[in-house]
Design a protein around this motif. Structure first.
Motif, PDB file in Angstrom:
ATOM      1  N   UNK A 244      95.475  21.312  96.116  1.00 26.89           N
ATOM      2  CA  UNK A 244      95.359  21.870  97.460  1.00 26.89           C
ATOM      3  C   UNK A 244      94.101  22.731  97.559  1.00 26.89           C
ATOM      4  N   UNK A 245      93.150  22.483  96.668  1.00 27.49           N
ATOM      5  CA  UNK A 245      91.925  23.266  96.672  1.00 27.49           C
ATOM      6  C   UNK A 245      90.755  22.493  97.236  1.00 27.49           C
ATOM      7  N   UNK A 246      89.574  23.057  97.067  1.00 27.21           N
ATOM      8  CA  UNK A 246      88.374  22.443  97.627  1.00 27.21           C
ATOM      9  C   UNK A 246      87.590  21.628  96.600  1.00 27.21           C
ATOM     10  N   UNK A 247      88.039  21.617  95.346  1.00 21.65           N
ATOM     11  CA  UNK A 247      87.329  20.893  94.319  1.00 21.65           C
ATOM     12  C   UNK A 247      87.332  19.395  94.558  1.00 21.65           C
ATOM     13  N   UNK A 248      86.172  18.758  94.414  1.00 24.26           N
ATOM     14  CA  UNK A 248      86.025  17.322  94.626  1.00 24.26           C
ATOM     15  C   UNK A 248      85.603  16.670  93.315  1.00 24.26           C
ATOM     16  N   UNK A 249      85.961  15.412  93.144  1.00 24.09           N
ATOM     17  CA  UNK A 249      85.589  14.736  91.906  1.00 24.09           C
ATOM     18  C   UNK A 249      85.428  13.250  92.122  1.00 24.09           C
ATOM     19  N   UNK A 250      84.640  12.655  91.220  1.00 30.51           N
ATOM     20  CA  UNK A 250      84.487  11.206  91.141  1.00 30.51           C
ATOM     21  C   UNK A 250      84.750  10.818  89.691  1.00 30.51           C
ATOM     22  N   UNK A 251      85.521   9.767  89.486  1.00 29.84           N
ATOM     23  CA  UNK A 251      85.872   9.322  88.137  1.00 29.84           C
ATOM     24  C   UNK A 251      84.913   8.235  87.651  1.00 29.84           C
ATOM     25  N   UNK A 252      84.570   8.295  86.363  1.00 29.18           N
ATOM     26  CA  UNK A 252      83.706   7.305  85.734  1.00 29.18           C
ATOM     27  C   UNK A 252      84.303   6.880  84.400  1.00 29.18           C
ATOM     28  N   UNK A 253      83.962   5.679  83.975  1.00 31.27           N
ATOM     29  CA  UNK A 253      84.502   5.155  82.716  1.00 31.27           C
ATOM     30  C   UNK A 253      83.775   5.713  81.503  1.00 31.27           C
ATOM     31  N   UNK A 254      82.517   6.135  81.681  1.00 31.53           N
ATOM     32  CA  UNK A 254      81.726   6.616  80.547  1.00 31.53           C
ATOM     33  C   UNK A 254      81.021   7.913  80.903  1.00 31.53           C
ATOM     34  N   UNK A 255      80.687   8.663  79.860  1.00 32.62           N
ATOM     35  CA  UNK A 255      79.923   9.894  80.057  1.00 32.62           C
ATOM     36  C   UNK A 255      78.543   9.585  80.636  1.00 32.62           C
ATOM     37  N   UNK A 256      77.933   8.519  80.152  1.00 32.77           N
ATOM     38  CA  UNK A 256      76.595   8.174  80.603  1.00 32.77           C
ATOM     39  C   UNK A 256      76.550   7.914  82.102  1.00 32.77           C
ATOM     40  N   UNK A 257      77.523   7.159  82.606  1.00 30.05           N
ATOM     41  CA  UNK A 257      77.526   6.861  84.039  1.00 30.05           C
ATOM     42  C   UNK A 257      77.786   8.112  84.862  1.00 30.05           C
ATOM     43  N   UNK A 258      78.628   9.012  84.341  1.00 32.11           N
ATOM     44  CA  UNK A 258      78.884  10.270  85.051  1.00 32.11           C
ATOM     45  C   UNK A 258      77.637  11.137  85.084  1.00 32.11           C
TER      46      UNK A 258
END
Length: 292
Positions: A244-258
């Motif tokens: 219920x916060x303002x934090x946003x995220x995108x998920x990636x399969x690898x550290x490199x892509x993130x």
């Protein structure tokens, strides 16, 4: 790694952040609380708690980790006092919280800090209450505390306290903080909030169905900073809101892509890349034991 007690008597414990990979409200319970469904994902990043037992029974917060938050209202102090009073225990503790998790971002900072205090003081004070009893105590402090006490990625229902451990694949997350402190109680009262979503199943989640976060459309309409971060993150993936916060995220399969995605948005949003954990780092610290 073992938890080390330094020459000043302080031991150091992790208090990891979490993500809600989705969050649905499926109705209201008889007690008036909302019925929720979510998946909690532990992160390999978060706050740090330092503890030092005291013989005089006092519970003291050392420092001012959240400016303006009175010591008596701090969840770490309340957790320690709850554990102490429930057993009429004579020892006390000094507590330092080294904050990394932003307040109001939906990453579970306060709840995780409280859970770490419960589990670590249970160890330091030699209580050995067990996970179930500590989780029950934690629930009186907040709905998210039990998942941190237990320390496993989990499918959750009820108010978030009914937990079923779930295995999640390795993943990396690009986290962005719009800098908005969200009032959770106010968000739950929003008239436009969807409170009657059809219940999802674990099979829905595993299949990759888009289950969403009930609070996302509300917060994006109300907070321009959140909407702006969503627009930027949409250039590198599918942004989601946590809790219920303002934090946003995108998920990636690898550290490199993130990290490549982070580089693309670095000039426009504050962000960090963190790994999803297979379980809470706190469990590793508890199992490793304490050495001088």
């Amino acid at each position: 790694m073992n938890t080390v007690v330094d020459s000043g008597g302080w031991s150091v414990w992790p208090a990891p952040a979490k993500l809600n990979l989705f969050l649905r409200i499926t109705g209201r319970r008889e007690d008036g609380y909302h019925a929720l469904q979510t998946v909690f994902r532990m992160l390999d990043w978060g706050d740090t708690i330092r503890l030092r037992p005291r013989a005089d029974g006092q519970i003291r917060r050392v420092g001012d980790s959240i400016p303006g938050l009175a010591e008596a209202d701090d969840l770490v102090v309340r957790a320690a006092r709850l554990l102490q009073s429930s057993l009429k225990f004579a020892q006390g503790a000094d507590i330092i919280v080294e904050k990394m998790i932003p307040s109001g971002a939906g990453l579970g900072g306060g709840s995780s800090d409280a859970a770490t205090v419960l589990r670590a003081l249970d160890r330091l004070w030699g209580l050995d209450l067990g996970e179930d009893r500590l989780a029950a105590l934690g629930l009186t402090l907040g709905a998210d505390v039990p998942v941190f006490v237990r320390g496993h990625n989990a499918w959750a229902e009820g108010v978030g306290e009914s937990l079923v451990p779930i295995d999640l694949p390795p993943a990396w997350y690009l986290l962005a903080d719009p800098g908005v402190h969200v009032n959770t109680a106010g968000l739950f009262q929003a008239p436009e909030l969807t409170r009657n979503a059809a219940p999802a199943t674990m099979a829905d989640f595993v299949s990759g169905a888009s289950l969403g976060n009930a609070f996302e459309p509300v917060l994006r309409r109300r907070e321009s900073a959140v909407e702006a971060v969503f627009a930027v993150l949409a250039e590198v993936g599918t942004p989601r809101l946590t809790g219920t916060g303002s934090g946003c995220f995108v998920e990636f399969a690898t550290r490199e892509s993130a990290e490549e995605a982070q580089a693309r948005v670095a000039s426009r949003v504050q962000s960090r890349v963190v790994a999803g954990a297979m379980r809470s780092p706190l469990l590793d610290a508890l199992e490793a034991g304490i050495r001088d």
